[in-house]
Design a protein around this motif. Structure first.
Motif, PDB file in Angstrom:
ATOM      1  N   ASN A 198      39.866  36.863  34.758  1.00 49.46           N
ATOM      2  CA  ASN A 198      40.539  37.830  33.899  1.00 49.46           C
ATOM      3  C   ASN A 198      42.035  37.904  34.223  1.00 49.46           C
ATOM      4  O   ASN A 198      42.890  37.913  33.328  1.00 49.46           O
ATOM      5  N   LEU A 199      42.362  37.962  35.509  1.00 46.38           N
ATOM      6  CA  LEU A 199      43.770  38.021  35.911  1.00 46.38           C
ATOM      7  C   LEU A 199      44.512  36.762  35.466  1.00 46.38           C
ATOM      8  O   LEU A 199      45.641  36.837  34.955  1.00 46.38           O
ATOM      9  N   GLU A 200      43.881  35.604  35.651  1.00 50.43           N
ATOM     10  CA  GLU A 200      44.522  34.350  35.259  1.00 50.43           C
ATOM     11  C   GLU A 200      44.708  34.273  33.747  1.00 50.43           C
ATOM     12  O   GLU A 200      45.713  33.734  33.270  1.00 50.43           O
ATOM     13  N   GLU A 201      43.757  34.815  32.995  1.00 54.83           N
ATOM     14  CA  GLU A 201      43.895  34.837  31.535  1.00 54.83           C
ATOM     15  C   GLU A 201      45.053  35.728  31.094  1.00 54.83           C
ATOM     16  O   GLU A 201      45.547  35.598  29.974  1.00 54.83           O
ATOM     17  N   HIS A 202      45.469  36.639  31.971  1.00 58.70           N
ATOM     18  CA  HIS A 202      46.638  37.477  31.697  1.00 58.70           C
ATOM     19  C   HIS A 202      47.898  36.887  32.342  1.00 58.70           C
ATOM     20  O   HIS A 202      48.884  37.605  32.552  1.00 58.70           O
ATOM     21  N   ASP A 203      47.836  35.591  32.649  1.00 63.30           N
ATOM     22  CA  ASP A 203      48.993  34.846  33.165  1.00 63.30           C
ATOM     23  C   ASP A 203      49.474  35.313  34.531  1.00 63.30           C
ATOM     24  O   ASP A 203      50.660  35.173  34.873  1.00 63.30           O
ATOM     25  N   ILE A 204      48.565  35.856  35.325  1.00 64.26           N
ATOM     26  CA  ILE A 204      48.889  36.183  36.715  1.00 64.26           C
ATOM     27  C   ILE A 204      48.520  34.987  37.577  1.00 64.26           C
ATOM     28  O   ILE A 204      47.386  34.494  37.537  1.00 64.26           O
ATOM     29  N   LYS A 205      49.472  34.488  38.341  1.00 65.19           N
ATOM     30  CA  LYS A 205      49.251  33.345  39.218  1.00 65.19           C
ATOM     31  C   LYS A 205      48.548  33.801  40.485  1.00 65.19           C
ATOM     32  O   LYS A 205      49.021  34.693  41.192  1.00 65.19           O
ATOM     33  N   LEU A 206      47.397  33.193  40.777  1.00 64.52           N
ATOM     34  CA  LEU A 206      46.663  33.508  41.993  1.00 64.52           C
ATOM     35  C   LEU A 206      46.863  32.405  43.020  1.00 64.52           C
ATOM     36  O   LEU A 206      46.587  31.235  42.742  1.00 64.52           O
ATOM     37  N   ALA A 207      47.362  32.783  44.179  1.00 63.84           N
ATOM     38  CA  ALA A 207      47.554  31.843  45.283  1.00 63.84           C
ATOM     39  C   ALA A 207      46.648  32.305  46.420  1.00 63.84           C
ATOM     40  O   ALA A 207      47.080  32.989  47.355  1.00 63.84           O
ATOM     41  N   LEU A 208      45.367  31.964  46.317  1.00 68.62           N
ATOM     42  CA  LEU A 208      44.369  32.434  47.276  1.00 68.62           C
ATOM     43  C   LEU A 208      44.104  31.373  48.332  1.00 68.62           C
ATOM     44  O   LEU A 208      44.275  30.179  48.100  1.00 68.62           O
ATOM     45  N   GLY A 209      43.679  31.829  49.497  1.00 71.86           N
ATOM     46  CA  GLY A 209      43.490  30.911  50.610  1.00 71.86           C
ATOM     47  C   GLY A 209      44.806  30.360  51.114  1.00 71.86           C
ATOM     48  O   GLY A 209      44.861  29.276  51.697  1.00 71.86           O
ATOM     49  N   GLU A 210      45.881  31.113  50.912  1.00 72.02           N
ATOM     50  CA  GLU A 210      47.225  30.690  51.330  1.00 72.02           C
ATOM     51  C   GLU A 210      47.856  31.748  52.232  1.00 72.02           C
ATOM     52  O   GLU A 210      47.846  32.940  51.894  1.00 72.02           O
ATOM     53  N   LYS A 211      48.386  31.312  53.359  1.00 71.44           N
ATOM     54  CA  LYS A 211      49.051  32.220  54.286  1.00 71.44           C
ATOM     55  C   LYS A 211      50.558  32.122  54.121  1.00 71.44           C
ATOM     56  O   LYS A 211      51.117  31.022  54.069  1.00 71.44           O
ATOM     57  N   VAL A 212      51.215  33.261  54.018  1.00 74.34           N
ATOM     58  CA  VAL A 212      52.674  33.280  53.966  1.00 74.34           C
ATOM     59  C   VAL A 212      53.211  32.765  55.293  1.00 74.34           C
ATOM     60  O   VAL A 212      52.760  33.178  56.365  1.00 74.34           O
ATOM     61  N   THR A 213      54.182  31.854  55.226  1.00 75.27           N
ATOM     62  CA  THR A 213      54.795  31.331  56.442  1.00 75.27           C
ATOM     63  C   THR A 213      56.244  31.791  56.610  1.00 75.27           C
ATOM     64  O   THR A 213      56.709  31.980  57.723  1.00 75.27           O
ATOM     65  N   ARG A 214      56.945  31.973  55.469  1.00 71.27           N
ATOM     66  CA  ARG A 214      58.332  32.442  55.582  1.00 71.27           C
ATOM     67  C   ARG A 214      58.851  32.871  54.204  1.00 71.27           C
ATOM     68  O   ARG A 214      58.246  32.597  53.172  1.00 71.27           O
ATOM     69  N   PHE A 215      59.983  33.580  54.258  1.00 74.13           N
ATOM     70  CA  PHE A 215      60.710  33.940  53.046  1.00 74.13           C
ATOM     71  C   PHE A 215      62.053  33.229  53.057  1.00 74.13           C
ATOM     72  O   PHE A 215      62.675  33.075  54.111  1.00 74.13           O
ATOM     73  N   GLU A 216      62.500  32.789  51.886  1.00 69.40           N
ATOM     74  CA  GLU A 216      63.822  32.179  51.769  1.00 69.40           C
ATOM     75  C   GLU A 216      64.659  33.021  50.827  1.00 69.40           C
ATOM     76  O   GLU A 216      64.137  33.743  49.963  1.00 69.40           O
TER      77      GLU A 216
END
Length: 453
Positions: A198-216
């Motif tokens: 449902n979220l993807e059908e509303h054009d929300i990008k899901l990045a699951l199973g991903e750990k944040v490593t840094r911000f730029e």
């Protein structure tokens, strides 16, 4: 009786108001480090999404209202130390820097929780914000107006509600979580798979199973979130990874879980006499596992705060424990859950089974008869109900409160099958879908016929 209260949100407000009413002669002093009290943080996404037109409705008390009850509320005052052996605390006036000591006969600790904030590279960049209190919500709204790409880190209730709100406001949204599923603490895959779609059908990008490593960033402002698997453009980042209890003041003085959550008995008293605690700073007795657990919910907080007041002078009303019952609305889906999921039960070492019901919630001859998905989890050997999850376009979420009572009372699937529920075609079928779940789980009867006499 001199009562000191540290913190004034859900649990604190409930404890203070009830203490003032029950013991009108008590001298109650409240220490609150923020410039507001009793903020309903569960309304942040609704406020951000524009559904809450009057933000003052997100506050259910004020220093003025407490003053009418005879309570002395010290705003912008932080308690910096507590000595539970001497029954004294030291507080700092955050406006003047002045520190002073105060004594108490009874101490109520309702210091709540604080967001978990890992120290990622680039965390100091501008436009990386938290979502917890009133000031955070105003910051999010202000910054979101100027942002196109918004990244939310953490796919719990707050994170999911925020991405929906941002998407409805026309933003490009990404939701990142280290877990493979959203809402994984609350729902099993049968539900999260449908919600993710449902979220993807509303054009929300899901990045699951991903750990944040840094911000730029550029010019001191965040521009990108880098994970273990990808990179995502970001003008604004909301950190919603989770919460930890804010209990450093009592460390080493009362019993706690490993994460710092204060352990209280059934009357909300800590392991130290005359020291009580409630809300997100505490562990709760979790009925499905019969153990203490950390479940920071507003419902737990207000119950515990009310019980503190009831038990402040002598043990009167005991806490019945919790099932961690909760609900969420995502677009048109009404979702609720209570107790253990099947995944969580197995992680807890419980041999569990489950039944899943997919049926229309009321007769098909009615003009509308939306389907409902219900899953009930139970212990295989005892058949004790451990939890349930529900989702439907129709608002049937109150049925999860019924299952919560079943878990509370150690009921079995056979009992669920034959509980007396009313029937009326506007609302349900002759067999309510809760009954149907119990019926589906009935054990087989003996197949051998009795011998003739």
């Amino acid at each position: 009786m001199k009562v000191a209260v540290i913190g004034c949100t859900h649990a604190g407000t409930a404890a203070i108001v009830n203490t003032a009413k029950l013991y009108p002669e008590a001298e109650i002093t409240v220490y609150e480090r923020n410039d507001n009290i009793s903020f309903l943080s569960c309304g942040i996404a609704l406020y951000v999404g524009g559904m809450v037109k009057d933000p003052q409705g997100l506050f259910y008390s004020s220093p003025e209202q407490l003053a009418e009850l005879g309570v002395n509320t010290k705003m912008l005052h932080e308690v910096v130390s507590v000595d539970t052996d001497r029954s004294v605390l030291v507080a700092r006036n955050l406006q003047t820097g002045e520190e002073f000591e105060d004594s108490y006969d009874k101490l109520i600790v309702t210091t709540g929780s604080w967001p978990i904030v890992p120290k990622f590279e680039g965390s100091e960049l501008n436009n990386i914000v938290l979502s917890k209190n009133w000031n955070h919500s105003n910051t999010i709204i202000e910054k979101a107006e100027k942002s196109r790409n918004i990244v939310v880190v953490g796919a719990g209730y707050i994170g999911v509600e925020l991405v929906e709100a941002f998407q409805l406001n026309g933003k490009k949204v990404t939701l990142i979580d280290a877990e493979e599923r959203i809402l994984s603490k609350y729902l099993d895959p049968e539900f999260t798979d449908a919600i993710e779609k449902n979220l993807e059908e509303h054009d929300i990008k899901l990045a699951l199973g991903e750990k944040v490593t840094r911000f730029e960033g550029e010019n001191g402002n965040v521009t990108k979130v880098v994970t273990s698997k990808g990179e995502y453009d970001a003008d604004l980042v909301i950190m919603c990874i989770g919460f930890r209890p804010n209990t450093g003041l009592l460390k080493g003085q009362v019993d706690m879980l490993d994460n710092g959550a204060i352990i209280v008995d059934e009357f909300m008293q800590t392991s130290k006499k005359n020291v009580y605690a409630a809300g997100d700073s505490c562990a709760v007795f979790y009925n499905p596992t019969k153990k203490h657990a950390y479940i920071p919910l507003a419902t737990n907080a207000v119950r515990m705060g009310t019980l503190v007041a009831r038990n402040l002078v002598e043990p009167t009303v005991s806490y019945m424990g919790t099932q961690g019952t909760s609900g969420i609305k995502i677009y048109e889906d009404n979702i609720a859950g209570t107790g253990l999921t099947e995944v969580a039960a197995k992680e807890a070492g419980i041999d569990a089974e489950a039944v899943i019901i997919n049926e229309n919630y009321r007769p098909e001859f009615m003009p509308t008869h939306e389907p409902v998905k219900l899953k009930v989890v139970f212990e295989k050997e005892t058949r004790r109900i451990l939890g349930a999850q529900l989702m439907s376009k129709a608002d049937l979420t109150q049925s999860i409160n019924t299952i919560s009572v079943c878990v509370q009372n150690n009921m079995k699937m056979e009992q669920l099958a034959f509980i007396d529920f009313f029937f009326q075609p506007h609302y349900n079928k002759p067999w309510n879908f809760l009954n149907t779940a119990g019926l589906q789980a009935l054990p087989p009867v003996p197949s051998k016929e009795p011998a003739h006499v």
